[in-house]
Design an enzyme around this catalytic site. Structure first.
Site, PDB file in Angstrom:
ATOM      1  N   ARG A  72       0.879  -1.183   0.000  1.00  0.00           N
ATOM      2  CA  ARG A  72       0.000   0.000   0.000  1.00  0.00           C
ATOM      3  C   ARG A  72       0.904   1.217   0.000  1.00  0.00           C
ATOM      4  O   ARG A  72       1.701   1.414   0.921  1.00  0.00           O
ATOM      5  CB  ARG A  72      -0.906   0.004   1.235  1.00  0.00           C
ATOM      6  CG  ARG A  72      -1.543   1.373   1.488  1.00  0.00           C
ATOM      7  CD  ARG A  72      -2.612   1.362   2.544  1.00  0.00           C
ATOM      8  NE  ARG A  72      -3.813   0.713   2.043  1.00  0.00           N
ATOM      9  CZ  ARG A  72      -5.008   0.807   2.604  1.00  0.00           C
ATOM     10  NH1 ARG A  72      -5.171   1.522   3.705  1.00  0.00           N
ATOM     11  NH2 ARG A  72      -6.052   0.177   2.102  1.00  0.00           N
ATOM     12  N   HIS A 116      -7.489   0.748  -6.242  1.00  0.00           N
ATOM     13  CA  HIS A 116      -7.681  -0.080  -5.043  1.00  0.00           C
ATOM     14  C   HIS A 116      -8.370  -1.377  -5.489  1.00  0.00           C
ATOM     15  O   HIS A 116      -9.550  -1.599  -5.198  1.00  0.00           O
ATOM     16  CB  HIS A 116      -8.527   0.688  -4.024  1.00  0.00           C
ATOM     17  CG  HIS A 116      -8.471   0.143  -2.624  1.00  0.00           C
ATOM     18  ND1 HIS A 116      -7.745  -0.982  -2.280  1.00  0.00           N
ATOM     19  CD2 HIS A 116      -9.077   0.557  -1.476  1.00  0.00           C
ATOM     20  CE1 HIS A 116      -7.894  -1.217  -0.988  1.00  0.00           C
ATOM     21  NE2 HIS A 116      -8.695  -0.303  -0.474  1.00  0.00           N
ATOM     22  N   GLN A 130     -10.226  -3.878  -3.071  1.00  0.00           N
ATOM     23  CA  GLN A 130     -11.514  -3.358  -2.611  1.00  0.00           C
ATOM     24  C   GLN A 130     -12.603  -3.668  -3.633  1.00  0.00           C
ATOM     25  O   GLN A 130     -13.684  -4.146  -3.275  1.00  0.00           O
ATOM     26  CB  GLN A 130     -11.397  -1.836  -2.403  1.00  0.00           C
ATOM     27  CG  GLN A 130     -12.656  -1.202  -1.876  1.00  0.00           C
ATOM     28  CD  GLN A 130     -12.966  -1.650  -0.462  1.00  0.00           C
ATOM     29  OE1 GLN A 130     -12.101  -1.594   0.397  1.00  0.00           O
ATOM     30  NE2 GLN A 130     -14.176  -2.094  -0.197  1.00  0.00           N
ATOM     31  N   ASP A 142     -17.324   7.146  -0.971  1.00  0.00           N
ATOM     32  CA  ASP A 142     -16.028   7.041  -0.282  1.00  0.00           C
ATOM     33  C   ASP A 142     -15.730   8.429   0.294  1.00  0.00           C
ATOM     34  O   ASP A 142     -16.402   9.419  -0.041  1.00  0.00           O
ATOM     35  CB  ASP A 142     -14.948   6.611  -1.299  1.00  0.00           C
ATOM     36  CG  ASP A 142     -13.577   6.405  -0.671  1.00  0.00           C
ATOM     37  OD1 ASP A 142     -13.481   6.321   0.580  1.00  0.00           O
ATOM     38  OD2 ASP A 142     -12.576   6.330  -1.431  1.00  0.00           O
ATOM     39  N   CYS A 157     -16.342   1.711   1.046  1.00  0.00           N
ATOM     40  CA  CYS A 157     -15.138   0.896   1.308  1.00  0.00           C
ATOM     41  C   CYS A 157     -14.703   0.984   2.761  1.00  0.00           C
ATOM     42  O   CYS A 157     -14.001   0.103   3.240  1.00  0.00           O
ATOM     43  CB  CYS A 157     -14.008   1.346   0.391  1.00  0.00           C
ATOM     44  SG  CYS A 157     -13.629   3.104   0.544  1.00  0.00           S
ATOM     45  N   ARG A 211     -13.413  -8.539   2.062  1.00  0.00           N
ATOM     46  CA  ARG A 211     -12.003  -8.258   1.775  1.00  0.00           C
ATOM     47  C   ARG A 211     -11.195  -9.520   2.089  1.00  0.00           C
ATOM     48  O   ARG A 211     -10.318  -9.917   1.326  1.00  0.00           O
ATOM     49  CB  ARG A 211     -11.492  -7.091   2.642  1.00  0.00           C
ATOM     50  CG  ARG A 211     -12.077  -5.731   2.292  1.00  0.00           C
ATOM     51  CD  ARG A 211     -11.636  -5.235   0.932  1.00  0.00           C
ATOM     52  NE  ARG A 211     -10.189  -5.153   0.824  1.00  0.00           N
ATOM     53  CZ  ARG A 211      -9.443  -4.137   1.271  1.00  0.00           C
ATOM     54  NH1 ARG A 211     -10.011  -3.092   1.824  1.00  0.00           N
ATOM     55  NH2 ARG A 211      -8.118  -4.141   1.127  1.00  0.00           N
TER      56      ARG A 211
END
Ligand code: CP
Ligand code: NVA
Length: 305
Positions: free
Chosen positions: A101, A128, A131, A224, A264, A292
C-alpha cells in the site's frame, strides 16, 4: 511466469468469476484451504494507515497456512532509505509474495517489474483493486448475478476506489455510473480504458455530474471519503465542494427500495454519508469489509499456489 495483481485488469472476466467462486467456497469452509499456502510468507508493506487491508491480509495468509510480515512506513521508507529495486531484490530472496500500500502507482509497477514474486496492490493513489474485488463479490452475493442488468452508481470523488470500481464493472459487464463535481472526474486514461473494456462485455461506463440523475434505477449506491489519504490538507475545501454529493435518505429515495448502500470504509459519518443511510438495512458496508478477507484469500491462492 509469476503473476501480479496491481489492477482488476490483470484478471480476465473468467478469472475474476473463478476467484469469486473460490472466495465463496473459502467462506463456506475455512479449514478446506488451511494448508493451501503452507509455509509461504507474504510481506505487507504499508506506507499509509489501514484497518481492513492489514487485518484481512494478515488473517487471510494465516488461514491459508502461511505467515505474514508487517513492514511499517518507518521501517522501509521506500525509495528514501533504499530504492524500490533493491527492496524488491532483497524481499524476493526471503518471502513468497508482497502486498504493498503506497502513494504513487508507479511504485507498485516498479516493484512488480523488479521482484520475481507476486505483487498485490493494497491501494495506491490511482487504484484499489482488492476493494473492488470484495465489492463485486458482495454485489454477486446480494443480487445473485453480475451482468448489465445491474447498475452501480458511485457518488463522490473520482478517486482510487472509483477507478477500480469502473475497471471491475467494465470487466464483469456491470454498468457503472460515476457522479462527481466538475473537476473531480475519474482519471482520463482509467475512464477511457474502462469504456473500452465495457464495450467488450456490454457494460456502460459513464460520468453524470448530477447525483439525483445518476442514481436513477441504481442497484447499488457507493461512496467514499471526500479527501483520501494524502489529501488531508484539502479536507475543508472539499467539504464545501462535495456537500451536494452526500449520500443521504433523499438520494437513496431517488433510487429503488432495495438499492444497496456501499462504502469501502473508513467512513466520515455526516460528511459523505449520513448515519441514517450507513446504519440502514440497505447498507452492506460490513459485508464488504468481511469480503475483503475472502476475496483476497482467493487472489493470494490464484497467484501464490
Ligand atoms: N477499505 C480499506 O482499504 O480500508 P483500510 O484503509 O482500513 O485498509
Ligand atoms: N480513497 C480512500 C480509500 C481508503 C480505503 C483513500 O485513498 O484514502
Amino acid at each position: 511466469m509469476k503473476r501480479d495483481f496491481l489492477s482488476v485488469r490483470d484478471f480476465t472476466r473468467e478469472e475474476i468469476i473463478e476467484s469469486f467462486d473460490i472466495a465463496i467456497d473459502m467462506k463456506k469452509d475455512r479449514m478446506k484451504y488451511s494448508e493451501a499456502l503452507k509455509g509461504q510468507t507474504l510481506a505487507l508493506i504499508f506506507e499509509k494507515p489501514s484497518l481492513r487491508t492489514r487485518t484481512s491480509f494478515d488473517v487471510g495468509i494465516q488461514q491459508l497456512g502461511g505467515y505474514s510480515l508487517y513492514l511499517s512506513p518507518n521501517e522501509i521508507s521506500l525509495g528514501k532509505r533504499e530504492s524500490v529495486h533493491d527492496v524488491a531484490k532483497n524481499l524476493e530472496r526471503m518471502v513468497q509474495g508482497i502486498m504493498i500500500r503506497t502513494f504513487a502507482h508507479q511504485i507498485v509497477e516498479d516493484m512488480a517489474k523488479y521482484a520475481n514474486i507476486p505483487i498485490i496492490n493494497g491501494l495506491t493513489d490511482l487504484l484499489h483493486p482488492c476493494q473492488a474485488m470484495a465489492d463485486f463479490l458482495t454485489i454477486y452475493e446480494k443480487k445473485g448475478k453480475l451482468d448489465n442488468s445491474l447498475k452501480v452508481v458511485y457518488v463522490g470523488d473520482g478517486n482510487n476506489v472509483a477507478h477500480s470500481l469502473m475497471y471491475a464493472g467494465a470487466r464483469l459487464g456491470v454498468n457503472v455510473t460515476i457522479s462527481t463535481p466538475r473537476g473531480f472526474e475519474p482519471n482520463l486514461i482509467v475512464w477511457q480504458n474502462a469504456v473500452a473494456d465495457g464495450a467488450k462485455t456490454g457494460a456502460k461506463i459513464e460520468v453524470i455530474h448530477d447525483p439525483m440523475e445518476a442514481v436513477k434505477n441504481a442497484d447499488a449506491i457507493y461512496t467514499d471519503v471526500w479527501a483520501s489519504m494524502g489529501q488531508e490538507s484539502e479536507t475543508d475545501k472539499r467539504k464545501q465542494i462535495f456537500k451536494p454529493y452526500q449520500v443521504n435518505a433523499n438520494l437513496m429515495n431517488a433510487a429503488k427500495a432495495d438499492t444497496l448502500f456501499m462504502h469501502c470504509l473508513p467512513a466520515h459519518r455526516g460528511d459523505e454519508v449520513t448515519d441514517e443511510v450507513i446504519d440502514s438495512p440497505n447498507s452492506v458496508v460490513f459485508d464488504e469489509a468481511e469480503n475483503r478477507l475472502h476475496a483476497q484469500k482467493a487472489v493470494m491462492y490464484k497467484l501464490m499456489k
